[in-house]
Write an enzyme that holds these catalytic residues in place. Structure first.
Site, PDB file in Angstrom:
ATOM      1  N   VAL A  72      19.685  96.561  55.129  1.00 47.91           N
ATOM      2  CA  VAL A  72      19.389  95.696  56.086  1.00 47.91           C
ATOM      3  C   VAL A  72      17.989  95.909  56.878  1.00 47.91           C
ATOM      4  CG1 VAL A  72      20.420  94.625  58.235  1.00 47.91           C
ATOM      5  CG2 VAL A  72      21.859  94.913  56.242  1.00 47.91           C
ATOM      6  N   ALA A 117      15.815  99.448  60.642  1.00 46.21           N
ATOM      7  CA  ALA A 117      16.633  99.075  59.297  1.00 46.21           C
ATOM      8  C   ALA A 117      17.598 100.214  59.175  1.00 46.21           C
ATOM      9  CB  ALA A 117      15.432  99.034  58.160  1.00 46.21           C
ATOM     10  N   LYS A 118      18.380  99.909  58.300  1.00 47.47           N
ATOM     11  CA  LYS A 118      19.598 100.859  57.727  1.00 47.47           C
ATOM     12  C   LYS A 118      20.072 100.417  56.554  1.00 47.47           C
ATOM     13  CE  LYS A 118      21.725 104.235  60.060  1.00 47.47           C
ATOM     14  NZ  LYS A 118      20.975 105.238  60.755  1.00 47.47           N
ATOM     15  N   GLY A 119      20.548 101.624  55.677  1.00 44.74           N
ATOM     16  CA  GLY A 119      20.819 101.217  54.536  1.00 44.74           C
ATOM     17  C   GLY A 119      22.032 101.982  54.029  1.00 44.74           C
ATOM     18  N   ASP A 158      20.475 110.207  56.442  1.00 42.35           N
ATOM     19  CA  ASP A 158      21.513 109.746  57.347  1.00 42.35           C
ATOM     20  C   ASP A 158      22.845 110.570  56.927  1.00 42.35           C
ATOM     21  OD1 ASP A 158      23.669 107.866  58.794  1.00 42.35           O
ATOM     22  OD2 ASP A 158      21.729 107.356  59.626  1.00 42.35           O
TER      23      ASP A 158
END
Length: 429
Positions: A72, A117-119, A158
């Site tokens: 995202v 952002a992040k995944g 992460d």
């Protein structure tokens, strides 16, 4: 100095608080304080791009399994997207969307030119072999190859990922474009363009803001009683650095439970014990056993939740006895609990400030990778400390100027900077 976010979570139990709803609540809270135009709020409430890809992988036993991978990208108003990739069974699109939004405000708050952002992939990495994880990581990043890049979106480690996965992802991207691109990810091994100081960065940032908050109360770190929930990368680093500065870390925990000593734990010995005990502190001979729930309510000067979200809720907030809470994890204090703590005069150092050390050093790694000039650890730590102290001071000043809590001050700074940049850039077409 207590004001309430627009969205109410009164009808939600802590276990069912949606991270995205909570993130939107903080945005709306800040927007109300800033008197933002409704159109700006509407833009900032939605991620710019949401990508979900299929990840077919052949397991070691020959079985083919298809996983889902998310990325995202919330905002690139201030610069390229930036955010971690997590491997955890609880990963959902809404969770990733929430974390991407929070990363936008965090980067703006500490003054680095990134958007959020992040995944993530909803898997338990412990159930896969190293070879399987490599194939998953490489296929995932190859599916996203048109959506990432050193000027587009820069992933990082992460929960459930590390420098190892970043190396695989950097190599996959580099092979596809035909040359080495160290700036495509951060959190890499030093051998391929990683930055010194990155491993301890988030924990160091936590230590710095705790130190600054204590200084504002006329105290130093020496002799301060600290409790840390979570002894992973962030919690362990924070414990080690606080211990070195003379603080008395009286309790720490992992998922299986914790350990407590009124006279203070020997952190180097505990770190060595956990390294040889599957990363668990349970059974450490120089302390007493304690549950995660009881650990949160210990009498202490500083409480550092460095594990999962929603750990301090309206159900246990009245038992919390700390004077300062530093949110090393994302969202460990719920909205209702936060309001209760602030009404009691507890200093809550919000996550977008307290745990920003990691993204700051990721930014410094990116800068080094783009320039192909790499710094020693002393310079990295010095640059990071400057940005962290500057952000802390700005939050304190904003809190005084607007007569709001530290959390709202942090969000008004982060959201306000992104909103101003969006206004200045205008709306295309």
């Amino acid at each position: 100095m207590v004001s309430t976010p627009l969205r109410s979570l009164e009808n939600h139990s802590p276990a069912h608080i949606c991270p995205f709803d909570q993130a939107c609540s903080y945005l709306e809270w800040a927007a109300k304080e800033l008197k933002l135009d409704q159109g700006l709020l509407e833009i900032l409430s939605h991620p710019r791009k949401v990508v979900t890809v299929s990840i077919p992988v052949k397991l070691d036993n020959g079985e083919v399994r298809v996983l889902a991978g998310h990325r995202v990208q919330h905002s690139d108003v201030l610069g390229p997207y930036k955010g971690g990739i997590r491997y955890h069974p609880a990963v959902t699109l809404r969770e990733v969307s929430a974390l991407a939004m929070l990363m936008t405000w965090k980067c703006a708050l500490v003054g680095i030119p990134y958007g959020g952002a992040k995944g993530g992939i909803p898997i338990d990495p412990k159930r896969y072999t190293v070879g399987e994880l490599e194939r998953i990581s490489r296929r995932y990043i190859s599916e996203l190859i048109k959506d990432i890049g050193p000027a587009v979106d820069i992933p990082a480690p992460d929960m459930g990922t590390s420098a190892r996965e970043m190396a695989w992802m950097m190599d996959t991207y580099s092979v596809n474009v035909g040359h080495a691109v160290p700036g495509v990810v951060t959190g890499k091994p030093l051998s391929i363009g990683g930055s010194r100081g990155r491993e301890m960065a988030t924990g160091r940032g936590v230590m710095i803001v705790v130190r600054e908050a204590l200084a504002d109360q006329g105290k130093s770190l020496v002799g301060v009683r600290v409790v840390i929930q979570g002894f992973g990368n962030v919690g362990c680093a924070a414990a080690e650095l606080l211990h070195q500065e003379g603080a008395k870390v009286i309790a720490v925990s992992t998922g299986a439970g914790g350990v407590f000593s009124q006279t203070g734990l020997d952190i180097p010995a505990l770190k060595a014990y956990a390294a040889n005990n599957r990363k668990s502190v349970v059974g450490f001979p120089q302390g007493e056993s304690i549950s995660n729930a009881d650990l949160l309510t210990l009498p202490c000067d500083v409480l550092i939740p460095a594990a999962l979200e929603n750990q301090i809720t309206e159900e246990n907030v009245n038992q919390v006895q700390a004077q300062i809470i530093a949110e090393a994890a994302n969202g460990p204090v719920t909205l209702e609990a936060n309001l209760s703590l602030e009404a009691r005069g507890v200093t809550v150092l919000p996550d977008i400030l307290a745990n920003a050390g990691g993204v700051v050093v990721s930014y410094l790694e990116w800068v080094q990778g783009l320039s192909y000039v790499f710094w020693d650890e002393e310079r990295v730590n010095r640059e990071m400390e400057h940005l962290m102290v500057q952000a802390y001071r700005q939050v304190i000043q904003q809190s005084k100027t607007r007569q709001v809590t530290l959390r709202l001050a942090a969000y008004t700074l982060g959201v306000g900077r992104v909103a101003q940049a969006l206004t200045d850039r205008g709306l295309y077409p």
